[in-house]
Design a protein around this motif. Structure first.
Motif, PDB file in Angstrom:
ATOM      1  N   ARG A  45       0.839  -1.191   0.000  1.00 46.52           N
ATOM      2  CA  ARG A  45       0.000   0.000   0.000  1.00 46.52           C
ATOM      3  C   ARG A  45       0.880   1.249   0.000  1.00 46.52           C
ATOM      4  N   GLY A  46       1.459   1.546  -1.156  1.00 47.12           N
ATOM      5  CA  GLY A  46       2.241   2.760  -1.313  1.00 47.12           C
ATOM      6  C   GLY A  46       3.722   2.561  -1.097  1.00 47.12           C
ATOM      7  N   GLY A  47       4.131   1.418  -0.612  1.00 47.18           N
ATOM      8  CA  GLY A  47       5.552   1.186  -0.379  1.00 47.18           C
ATOM      9  C   GLY A  47       6.150   0.310  -1.449  1.00 47.18           C
ATOM     10  N   THR A  48       7.086  -0.531  -1.043  1.00 49.72           N
ATOM     11  CA  THR A  48       7.716  -1.397  -2.028  1.00 49.72           C
ATOM     12  C   THR A  48       6.937  -2.699  -2.148  1.00 49.72           C
ATOM     13  N   ALA A  49       6.853  -3.205  -3.376  1.00 49.45           N
ATOM     14  CA  ALA A  49       6.215  -4.490  -3.629  1.00 49.45           C
ATOM     15  C   ALA A  49       7.301  -5.406  -4.159  1.00 49.45           C
ATOM     16  N   ASN A  50       7.312  -6.636  -3.667  1.00 47.53           N
ATOM     17  CA  ASN A  50       8.278  -7.563  -4.248  1.00 47.53           C
ATOM     18  C   ASN A  50       7.685  -8.939  -4.400  1.00 47.53           C
ATOM     19  N   CYS A  51       8.402  -9.758  -5.123  1.00 41.99           N
ATOM     20  CA  CYS A  51       7.863 -11.037  -5.526  1.00 41.99           C
ATOM     21  C   CYS A  51       9.023 -12.013  -5.679  1.00 41.99           C
ATOM     22  N   SER A  52       8.942 -13.145  -4.977  1.00 42.13           N
ATOM     23  CA  SER A  52       9.981 -14.174  -5.048  1.00 42.13           C
ATOM     24  C   SER A  52       9.521 -15.270  -5.998  1.00 42.13           C
ATOM     25  N   VAL A  53      10.330 -15.564  -6.987  1.00 47.53           N
ATOM     26  CA  VAL A  53       9.951 -16.609  -7.940  1.00 47.53           C
ATOM     27  C   VAL A  53      11.058 -17.665  -8.011  1.00 47.53           C
ATOM     28  N   ILE A  54      10.660 -18.925  -7.889  1.00 45.11           N
ATOM     29  CA  ILE A  54      11.596 -20.032  -8.109  1.00 45.11           C
ATOM     30  C   ILE A  54      11.063 -20.860  -9.273  1.00 45.11           C
ATOM     31  N   ILE A  55      11.915 -21.135 -10.243  1.00 38.90           N
ATOM     32  CA  ILE A  55      11.556 -22.002 -11.368  1.00 38.90           C
ATOM     33  C   ILE A  55      12.593 -23.118 -11.389  1.00 38.90           C
ATOM     34  N   SER A  56      12.126 -24.368 -11.306  1.00 42.17           N
ATOM     35  CA  SER A  56      13.087 -25.452 -11.135  1.00 42.17           C
ATOM     36  C   SER A  56      12.633 -26.733 -11.823  1.00 42.17           C
ATOM     37  N   ASP A  57      13.622 -27.547 -12.213  1.00 44.18           N
ATOM     38  CA  ASP A  57      13.314 -28.889 -12.720  1.00 44.18           C
ATOM     39  C   ASP A  57      12.940 -29.809 -11.568  1.00 44.18           C
ATOM     40  N   GLU A  58      13.396 -29.440 -10.373  1.00 42.13           N
ATOM     41  CA  GLU A  58      13.167 -30.303  -9.213  1.00 42.13           C
ATOM     42  C   GLU A  58      12.021 -29.782  -8.356  1.00 42.13           C
ATOM     43  N   GLU A  59      11.580 -30.629  -7.438  1.00 39.28           N
ATOM     44  CA  GLU A  59      10.549 -30.211  -6.478  1.00 39.28           C
ATOM     45  C   GLU A  59      11.090 -29.035  -5.654  1.00 39.28           C
ATOM     46  N   ILE A  60      10.257 -28.033  -5.430  1.00 38.37           N
ATOM     47  CA  ILE A  60      10.695 -26.863  -4.670  1.00 38.37           C
ATOM     48  C   ILE A  60      10.220 -27.008  -3.225  1.00 38.37           C
ATOM     49  N   SER A  61      11.145 -27.043  -2.295  1.00 39.45           N
ATOM     50  CA  SER A  61      10.740 -27.122  -0.887  1.00 39.45           C
ATOM     51  C   SER A  61      10.399 -25.710  -0.414  1.00 39.45           C
ATOM     52  N   SER A  62      11.376 -25.011   0.121  1.00 35.87           N
ATOM     53  CA  SER A  62      11.105 -23.657   0.609  1.00 35.87           C
ATOM     54  C   SER A  62      10.843 -22.699  -0.554  1.00 35.87           C
ATOM     55  N   PRO A  63       9.708 -21.978  -0.507  1.00 36.16           N
ATOM     56  CA  PRO A  63       9.434 -21.006  -1.572  1.00 36.16           C
ATOM     57  C   PRO A  63      10.094 -19.640  -1.320  1.00 36.16           C
ATOM     58  N   LEU A  64      10.840 -19.533  -0.223  1.00 39.26           N
ATOM     59  CA  LEU A  64      11.471 -18.249   0.098  1.00 39.26           C
ATOM     60  C   LEU A  64      12.687 -18.028  -0.788  1.00 39.26           C
ATOM     61  N   VAL A  65      12.873 -16.791  -1.242  1.00 35.47           N
ATOM     62  CA  VAL A  65      14.100 -16.437  -1.968  1.00 35.47           C
ATOM     63  C   VAL A  65      14.841 -15.418  -1.112  1.00 35.47           C
ATOM     64  N   LEU A  66      15.728 -15.911  -0.268  1.00 29.29           N
ATOM     65  CA  LEU A  66      16.452 -15.017   0.645  1.00 29.29           C
ATOM     66  C   LEU A  66      17.750 -14.538   0.007  1.00 29.29           C
TER      67      LEU A  66
END
Lengths: 177, 354
Positions: A45-66
């Motif tokens: 709401r008026g600040g920064t917006a961000n989006c973490s995306v993982i694209i992988s051939d393997e199963e993705i466990s943690s969806p976090l992109v730190l």
């Protein structure tokens, strides 16, 4: 086997979430595993917006992109917040029209794209994010231009379909930089 | 089979509910659940269903009670503070033996708390989702695909056992987009509900749906009958994923989105030679005791990882009769633990044995 971990950040309205949506659909099209975790709440709401995306051939466990392999930033607060998080050996793609800083880290590769200025100059208003997406495609090679083109047909709503050629033009412009 | 589509957890859950025969949704907006209600508001009118935004969460939950009494698949959804308001109706539905689906896309608490992802409603969901002697079925998905798959399971078991079911999700699952395969609408089996209060033109004795029993003997009898059903459910319906537990010296117990982060830490620890596994409950009530008992045959120690202050720890201790130490790591208030933090806890637990 490859995994792409990316974070896209900017002001709300600059299109970082749309950027994330497009590349997520590309992953879907290429039959990969995908996670797309957007920020929500006060920062939207008026600040920064961000989006973490993982694209992988393997199963993705943690969806976090730190620690993104490739960071895309569209404004200064996002740059300041995330430049330190990029994985060593990774990339940062930034809109140099809006971010008047040089990357001091020597263990990452910086790509300066004057996307906002180019969008204005090439009559692609509002598509600075897509110019950056073109650069992102050229740098990471995460999918083909053909997939991106097909994806636009899927993610752009029918009543805005006339904007698809402009989007593709913006991708190509970003790729050639 | 349907094609793979990319959907937000909240929207995928809504679509799955519709495909599982739900035509009655009653809700009230609250972050981070709102997309679920918004999706229903778009879809329901087009398929002859009911979407109703009530004047409050209390009203919405009581509308579910009414619709469920008539025998239809009905649901409501909310996030933590809103679920607290629904607990009165949840208790009434338990007391009336009514099936329904309640979705909790959890946020931080207590009070109005925050709006970021949390798992701090575990106690509420599994111990006291309303007043009185009661349980509800509680499912804990860890991905958008599981959000979809467990909706079908939740509706089916709710109907079978005549009790409310809850999907206990969180803000991360609700907001996240992932590829998902939805079931075809034709694949759903609906059960007969001869107890439902529907119009019958005087062709049968009339049904009564009620939770008021003023005679103690009668009330005790209904509660005891219900608990016999609960015991059967505890024996047959508990679900868990056992990941690398066969030879594990150390076992993480974690559920929902948090379990995915724990899984990353398990993989990282395995690469370092630590024999660690993960038990991930898919049902929180009934709690998958047998999976934990089995894991305890080999494991020296357990570690619960949650986005709360450790609300599941006592259930793990009880399941294994305190036969192994059970410690806790987590964050609360909307902070998501990182794989690195969990890995550090695993290494601490493994001590010099790594």
């Amino acid at each position: 086997m490859s995994t792409l971990r990316t974070l896209i950040a900017g002001f709300g309205g600059q299109g970082s979430l749309f950027f994330g949506k497009v590349i997520s659909y590309c992953g879907l099209h290429d039959d990969k595993n995908v996670t797309n975790l957007p920020s929500y709440g006060p920062e939207m709401r008026g600040g920064t917006a961000n989006c973490s995306v993982i694209i992988s051939d393997e199963e993705i466990s943690s969806p976090l992109v730190l620690n993104p392999d490739t960071l895309v930033v569209m404004n200064l607060p996002s740059y300041d917040k995330f430049v330190g998080t990029v994985a060593p050996g990774g990339n940062i793609i930034l809109d140099s029209t809006l971010i008047d800083k040089k990357v001091e880290r020597e263990d990452i590769t910086a790509y300066y794209v004057p996307a906002a200025e180019l969008a204005e100059k090439h009559n692609l208003q509002g598509l600075a994010n897509i110019i950056l997406l073109g650069k992102f495609l050229a740098v990471t090679g995460f999918t083909s231009l053909e997939t991106v083109e097909k994806t636009f047909e899927k993610v752009v709503p029918a009543k805005k379909a006339h904007l698809i050629p402009k989007n593709i033009e913006a991708v190509k412009l970003g790729m050639e930089l | 089979m349907s094609e793979r589509v990319l959907m937000k957890g909240n929207e995928a859950l809504a679509e799955a509910a519709i495909r599982n025969g739900c035509r009655h949704f009653f809700g009230y907006p609250i972050t981070p659940q709102t997309e679920l209600a918004a999706y229903m508001s778009k879809r329901m009118p087009k398929i002859g269903g009911t979407y109703l935004q009530a004047e409050s969460e209390i009203a919405a939950a009581n509308m579910v009670l009414g619709a469920a009494s008539a025998g239809v698949r009905a649901m409501t959804s909310s996030s933590s503070p809103g679920i607290s308001l629904k607990t009165e109706a949840i208790s009434y539905m338990c007391g009336s033996d009514l099936p329904c689906l309640i979705v909790n896309v959890q946020r931080g608490g207590p009070g109005l708390g925050g709006i970021q992802a949390s798992q701090a409603d575990y106690w509420q969901a599994t111990k006291a989702p309303g007043h009185g002697d009661l349980h509800i079925l509680v499912f804990a998905p860890c991905s958008v695909q599981e959000m979809v798959d467990l909706v079908g399971k939740a509706f089916a078991l709710a109907d079978q056992y005549r009790m409310p079911a809850m999907i206990l999700a969180d803000g991360m699952l609700g907001q996240m987009m992932e590829p998902v395969v939805l079931c075809e609408p034709g694949e759903v089996q609906m059960v007969e509900k001869p107890w439902a209060v529907t119009g019958h033109g005087g062709r049968r004795p009339h049904n009564i749906v009620n939770s008021l029993f003023l005679t103690p003997d009668e009330l005790e009898r209904t509660v005891k009958e219900r608990f016999e059903r609960y015991r059967k459910i505890e024996k047959t319906e508990a679900l868990a994923e056992n990941y690398m537990t066969d030879d594990a010296d150390y076992v993480i117990v974690s559920y929902g989105a948090c379990a995915r982060i724990a899984k990353s830490a398990v993989l990282a620890a395995r690469e370092k030679g630590v024999k660690v596994g993960l038990v991930r409950p898919l049902t929180l009530w009934p709690f998958p005791k047998q999976d934990l008992i089995k894991a305890a045959e080999h494991a020296k120690e357990f570690l619960c990882v949650e986005m709360s202050m450790g609300q599941m720890v006592d259930d793990v201790r009880l399941a294994i009769s305190c036969s192994r130490p059970v410690s806790f790591f987590g964050h609360t208030g909307g902070i998501i633990p990182t794989p690195a933090e969990i890995l550090a806890e695993i290494e601490k637990m493994a001590g010099g044995n790594a």
